[in-house]
Design a protein around this motif. Structure first.
Motif, PDB file in Angstrom:
ATOM      1  N   LEU A  15       0.845  -1.192   0.000  1.00  0.00           N
ATOM      2  CA  LEU A  15       0.000   0.000   0.000  1.00  0.00           C
ATOM      3  C   LEU A  15       0.884   1.247   0.000  1.00  0.00           C
ATOM      4  CD1 LEU A  15      -2.686  -0.965   2.675  1.00  0.00           C
ATOM      5  CD2 LEU A  15      -3.059  -0.788   0.210  1.00  0.00           C
ATOM      6  N   PRO A  16       0.371   2.388  -0.450  1.00  0.00           N
ATOM      7  CA  PRO A  16       1.153   3.630  -0.396  1.00  0.00           C
ATOM      8  C   PRO A  16       1.450   4.018   1.057  1.00  0.00           C
ATOM      9  CG  PRO A  16      -0.713   3.866  -1.878  1.00  0.00           C
ATOM     10  CD  PRO A  16      -0.922   2.585  -1.144  1.00  0.00           C
ATOM     11  N   PRO A  17       2.648   4.517   1.329  1.00  0.00           N
ATOM     12  CA  PRO A  17       2.959   4.943   2.704  1.00  0.00           C
ATOM     13  C   PRO A  17       2.000   6.007   3.230  1.00  0.00           C
ATOM     14  CG  PRO A  17       4.962   4.808   1.390  1.00  0.00           C
ATOM     15  CD  PRO A  17       3.814   4.606   0.444  1.00  0.00           C
ATOM     16  N   SER A  18       1.521   6.910   2.345  1.00  0.00           N
ATOM     17  CA  SER A  18       0.591   7.941   2.804  1.00  0.00           C
ATOM     18  C   SER A  18      -0.713   7.333   3.306  1.00  0.00           C
ATOM     19  CB  SER A  18       0.304   8.929   1.678  1.00  0.00           C
ATOM     20  OG  SER A  18      -0.247   8.259   0.546  1.00  0.00           O
ATOM     21  N   THR A  19      -1.167   6.277   2.635  1.00  0.00           N
ATOM     22  CA  THR A  19      -2.400   5.611   3.062  1.00  0.00           C
ATOM     23  C   THR A  19      -2.212   4.942   4.420  1.00  0.00           C
ATOM     24  OG1 THR A  19      -3.038   5.212   0.772  1.00  0.00           O
ATOM     25  CG2 THR A  19      -4.070   3.819   2.445  1.00  0.00           C
ATOM     26  N   VAL A  20      -1.081   4.258   4.592  1.00  0.00           N
ATOM     27  CA  VAL A  20      -0.798   3.592   5.868  1.00  0.00           C
ATOM     28  C   VAL A  20      -0.689   4.624   6.989  1.00  0.00           C
ATOM     29  CG1 VAL A  20       0.890   2.196   7.115  1.00  0.00           C
ATOM     30  CG2 VAL A  20       0.300   1.631   4.755  1.00  0.00           C
ATOM     31  N   HIS A  21      -0.028   5.727   6.705  1.00  0.00           N
ATOM     32  CA  HIS A  21       0.127   6.774   7.727  1.00  0.00           C
ATOM     33  C   HIS A  21      -1.231   7.334   8.146  1.00  0.00           C
ATOM     34  CE1 HIS A  21       0.804  10.937   9.135  1.00  0.00           C
ATOM     35  NE2 HIS A  21       1.832  10.386   9.756  1.00  0.00           N
ATOM     36  N   GLN A  22      -2.108   7.592   7.192  1.00  0.00           N
ATOM     37  CA  GLN A  22      -3.430   8.130   7.512  1.00  0.00           C
ATOM     38  C   GLN A  22      -4.233   7.148   8.351  1.00  0.00           C
ATOM     39  OE1 GLN A  22      -5.168   9.087   3.744  1.00  0.00           O
ATOM     40  NE2 GLN A  22      -3.737  10.752   3.299  1.00  0.00           N
ATOM     41  N   ILE A  23      -4.183   5.871   8.015  1.00  0.00           N
ATOM     42  CA  ILE A  23      -4.955   4.880   8.761  1.00  0.00           C
ATOM     43  C   ILE A  23      -4.407   4.725  10.177  1.00  0.00           C
ATOM     44  CG2 ILE A  23      -5.588   2.434   8.856  1.00  0.00           C
ATOM     45  CD1 ILE A  23      -5.656   2.456   5.806  1.00  0.00           C
ATOM     46  N   LEU A  24      -3.073   4.699  10.317  1.00  0.00           N
ATOM     47  CA  LEU A  24      -2.480   4.578  11.649  1.00  0.00           C
ATOM     48  C   LEU A  24      -2.833   5.785  12.510  1.00  0.00           C
ATOM     49  CD1 LEU A  24       1.100   3.198  10.854  1.00  0.00           C
ATOM     50  CD2 LEU A  24      -0.843   1.938  11.773  1.00  0.00           C
ATOM     51  N   ALA A  25      -2.772   6.983  11.920  1.00  0.00           N
ATOM     52  CA  ALA A  25      -3.087   8.192  12.695  1.00  0.00           C
ATOM     53  C   ALA A  25      -4.551   8.212  13.103  1.00  0.00           C
ATOM     54  CB  ALA A  25      -2.743   9.435  11.863  1.00  0.00           C
ATOM     55  N   ALA A  26      -5.449   7.823  12.180  1.00  0.00           N
ATOM     56  CA  ALA A  26      -6.879   7.817  12.501  1.00  0.00           C
ATOM     57  C   ALA A  26      -7.213   6.753  13.541  1.00  0.00           C
ATOM     58  CB  ALA A  26      -7.692   7.595  11.232  1.00  0.00           C
ATOM     59  N   SER A  27      -6.449   5.661  13.558  1.00  0.00           N
ATOM     60  CA  SER A  27      -6.709   4.561  14.502  1.00  0.00           C
ATOM     61  C   SER A  27      -6.011   4.743  15.834  1.00  0.00           C
ATOM     62  CB  SER A  27      -6.275   3.231  13.875  1.00  0.00           C
ATOM     63  OG  SER A  27      -6.890   3.018  12.620  1.00  0.00           O
ATOM     64  N   GLY A  28      -5.142   5.751  15.936  1.00  0.00           N
ATOM     65  CA  GLY A  28      -4.407   5.957  17.184  1.00  0.00           C
ATOM     66  C   GLY A  28      -3.340   4.917  17.429  1.00  0.00           C
ATOM     67  N   LEU A  29      -2.845   4.271  16.371  1.00  0.00           N
ATOM     68  CA  LEU A  29      -1.801   3.249  16.490  1.00  0.00           C
ATOM     69  C   LEU A  29      -0.437   3.889  16.271  1.00  0.00           C
ATOM     70  CD1 LEU A  29      -3.479   0.328  14.509  1.00  0.00           C
ATOM     71  CD2 LEU A  29      -3.217   0.528  16.984  1.00  0.00           C
ATOM     72  N   GLN A  30       0.500   3.638  17.194  1.00  0.00           N
ATOM     73  CA  GLN A  30       1.843   4.223  17.133  1.00  0.00           C
ATOM     74  C   GLN A  30       2.882   3.124  17.311  1.00  0.00           C
ATOM     75  OE1 GLN A  30       1.351   7.025  20.374  1.00  0.00           O
ATOM     76  NE2 GLN A  30       0.818   8.672  18.975  1.00  0.00           N
ATOM     77  N   PRO A  31       3.165   2.356  16.257  1.00  0.00           N
ATOM     78  CA  PRO A  31       4.103   1.231  16.399  1.00  0.00           C
ATOM     79  C   PRO A  31       5.534   1.651  16.681  1.00  0.00           C
ATOM     80  CG  PRO A  31       3.455   1.527  14.097  1.00  0.00           C
ATOM     81  CD  PRO A  31       2.578   2.424  14.905  1.00  0.00           C
ATOM     82  N   HIS A  32       5.872   2.923  16.486  1.00  0.00           N
ATOM     83  CA  HIS A  32       7.239   3.375  16.740  1.00  0.00           C
ATOM     84  C   HIS A  32       7.488   3.654  18.219  1.00  0.00           C
ATOM     85  CE1 HIS A  32       4.831   7.042  16.448  1.00  0.00           C
ATOM     86  NE2 HIS A  32       5.762   7.667  17.115  1.00  0.00           N
ATOM     87  N   ARG A  33       6.439   3.700  19.037  1.00  0.00           N
ATOM     88  CA  ARG A  33       6.588   4.025  20.445  1.00  0.00           C
ATOM     89  C   ARG A  33       6.555   2.766  21.312  1.00  0.00           C
ATOM     90  NH1 ARG A  33       2.638   8.464  22.626  1.00  0.00           N
ATOM     91  NH2 ARG A  33       4.084   8.203  24.370  1.00  0.00           N
ATOM     92  N   ILE A  34       7.198   2.865  22.471  1.00  0.00           N
ATOM     93  CA  ILE A  34       7.151   1.767  23.434  1.00  0.00           C
ATOM     94  C   ILE A  34       7.156   2.370  24.836  1.00  0.00           C
ATOM     95  CG2 ILE A  34       9.675   1.476  23.539  1.00  0.00           C
ATOM     96  CD1 ILE A  34       9.108  -1.572  23.821  1.00  0.00           C
ATOM     97  N   ARG A  35       6.388   1.794  25.720  1.00  0.00           N
ATOM     98  CA  ARG A  35       6.338   2.219  27.112  1.00  0.00           C
ATOM     99  C   ARG A  35       6.836   1.094  27.997  1.00  0.00           C
ATOM    100  NH1 ARG A  35       0.659   4.817  28.668  1.00  0.00           N
ATOM    101  NH2 ARG A  35       1.868   5.192  30.569  1.00  0.00           N
ATOM    102  N   THR A  36       7.439   1.457  29.109  1.00  0.00           N
ATOM    103  CA  THR A  36       7.986   0.464  30.024  1.00  0.00           C
ATOM    104  C   THR A  36       7.079   0.311  31.242  1.00  0.00           C
ATOM    105  OG1 THR A  36       9.322   2.151  31.146  1.00  0.00           O
ATOM    106  CG2 THR A  36      10.341   0.992  29.288  1.00  0.00           C
ATOM    107  N   PHE A  37       7.139  -0.841  31.856  1.00  0.00           N
ATOM    108  CA  PHE A  37       6.388  -1.098  33.077  1.00  0.00           C
ATOM    109  C   PHE A  37       7.078  -2.225  33.831  1.00  0.00           C
ATOM    110  CE2 PHE A  37       4.800  -4.289  30.238  1.00  0.00           C
ATOM    111  CZ  PHE A  37       4.548  -5.386  31.047  1.00  0.00           C
ATOM    112  N   THR A  38       6.807  -2.309  35.113  1.00  0.00           N
ATOM    113  CA  THR A  38       7.303  -3.406  35.942  1.00  0.00           C
ATOM    114  C   THR A  38       6.257  -3.687  37.010  1.00  0.00           C
ATOM    115  OG1 THR A  38       9.616  -2.770  35.621  1.00  0.00           O
ATOM    116  CG2 THR A  38       9.133  -4.224  37.464  1.00  0.00           C
ATOM    117  N   PHE A  39       5.764  -4.897  37.049  1.00  0.00           N
ATOM    118  CA  PHE A  39       4.837  -5.292  38.104  1.00  0.00           C
ATOM    119  C   PHE A  39       5.618  -5.575  39.384  1.00  0.00           C
ATOM    120  CE2 PHE A  39       2.081  -6.556  34.473  1.00  0.00           C
ATOM    121  CZ  PHE A  39       0.992  -5.776  34.806  1.00  0.00           C
ATOM    122  N   SER A  40       5.066  -5.152  40.485  1.00  0.00           N
ATOM    123  CA  SER A  40       5.719  -5.352  41.772  1.00  0.00           C
ATOM    124  C   SER A  40       5.386  -6.740  42.316  1.00  0.00           C
ATOM    125  CB  SER A  40       5.271  -4.289  42.773  1.00  0.00           C
ATOM    126  OG  SER A  40       5.763  -4.567  44.066  1.00  0.00           O
TER     127      SER A  40
END
Length: 372
Positions: A121-146
């Protein structure tokens, strides 16, 4: 037969609304022009006069004049538009969403271009769908259960101190920031200039480290510090004396982590000799509960991230001057996690602990075991 321009009559309220549209800097320019047309028509001007004054076609003036005469203020507003038709259907959107949530085979994470290449698919199409869906695969968050079995009681005890401290008592968050390096650069720094950021060489020289012991009084934001080369039990006890002297006559509730020098016999004896001091230990693997970590983060970003120090003494002087400047105009630290978020954390921690019970410790062999 020529069309007769309708007569425009304005009430005081409508005229005030049109004047406001004309004066407001946030009004779209098209609506400003239409409001001026209506105001000029109400003043008795003809369409030809208005067109010459506003430098627009006479047919445009007549259109908006008739629109206002028939529908009032709604007649000069833009009509709703259907917008650009959707280029890709729900099937394409779902394909992108599903694939973005899957782990790629040859990468650690998806980027827009790698995901677009995988889906053809065109990168512009993928970017629009990811932005509209709130998906951010480039980000990561850390956590640790106690794994602490008393996680809930310790957490609520400390949060209760933050939100409702005892009468005539101060709450202090205490911790150490160890291994602060005195780093020097092998070449001079290049200063900031137009279109060029500050620059320094990537080669550096280590001149040793310092340890910062800090006690944050959350109600005022004042910080008491002790800078030493090492983190030892003796230095911690001396620091406790310094903190007690900094707040005479007040009951002190200190929030600390589970480091051995905070809980050993020497620390407990010191507590017994200071009835004004009370220790509250954070749950295991839950340093985020201690708000002095927020101060350490501010110190790292504002003071240490781009600093250059030619010796440990220079680093120590810098840390002390930074704290002194902070204490000239301190700001209180406020706990912001509400009860709903805390409840979610507690429930998730209980689920993790239930699914991962602690492993029994292996017994150590006796030191005097005789090998055959």
């Amino acid at each position: 037969m020529p069309r007769v321009a309708p007569v425009v009559l304005l009430t005081s309220a409508v005229k005030a609304a049109l004047d406001l549209l004309v004066r407001s800097p946030s009004t779209p320019q098209g609506l400003v022009q239409r409001s001026r047309i209506v105001l000029a028509a109400a003043a008795g001007r003809t369409n030809q006069e208005i067109a010459g004054e506003l430098r627009m076609p006479e047919v445009t003036v007549g259109k908006w004049r008739r629109g206002f005469a028939s529908r009032g203020l709604d007649g000069i507003k833009d009509a709703s538009r259907s917008g650009r038709p959707v280029k890709h259907g729900q099937q394409i959107v779902q394909r992108v969403q599903n694939r973005a949530c899957q782990q790629p085979e040859y990468y650690s994470r998806w980027s827009v271009r790698t995901l677009a290449e995988d889906l053809k698919l065109p990168p512009s199409t993928v970017h629009q769908i990811l932005a509209a869906s709130g998906l951010q695969p480039h980000r990561i968050r850390t956590f640790t259960f106690s794994p602490d079995p008393d996680f809930e009681s310790k957490l609520l005890d400390i949060v209760g101190l933050y939100l409702n401290p005892p009468e005539n008592a101060l709450v202090l968050c205490v911790d150490e920031k160890t291994g602060i390096q005195a780093l020097d650069r092998t070449q001079p720094l290049l200063p900031l200039s137009a279109k060029k950021p500050r620059s320094w060489t990537n080669e550096y020289v280590r001149h040793g480290t310092q340890s910062l012991l800090a006690a944050l009084e959350i109600a005022s934001g004042q910080v008491v510090v002790h800078v030493k080369q090492r983190r030892t039990s003796v230095n911690f006890l001396r620091f406790l004396n310094q903190v007690v002297q900094a707040f005479p006559g007040r009951e002190l509730h200190m929030v600390l982590d589970n480091l051995n020098i905070h809980k050993n016999a020497a620390a407990q004896r010191r507590l017994q000799r200071n009835p004004r001091v009370h220790f509250h230990y954070t749950p295991t693997h839950a340093s985020w509960v201690n708000m002095v970590e927020c101060f350490f983060s501010i110190l790292g970003k504002q003071g240490l991230s781009q600093s250059v120090h030619k010796s440990k003494r220079q680093l120590k002087e810098f840390l002390l001057s930074y704290i002194a400047h902070n204490n000239e105009n301190p700001r209180p630290f406020v706990w912001t996690k509400g009860p709903e978020k805390l409840q979610r954390i507690i429930e998730a921690t209980k689920e993790y602990q239930a699914a991962h019970p602690p492993k029994p410790r292996k017994r150590r062999r006796a030191a005097n075991t005789i090998n055959n």
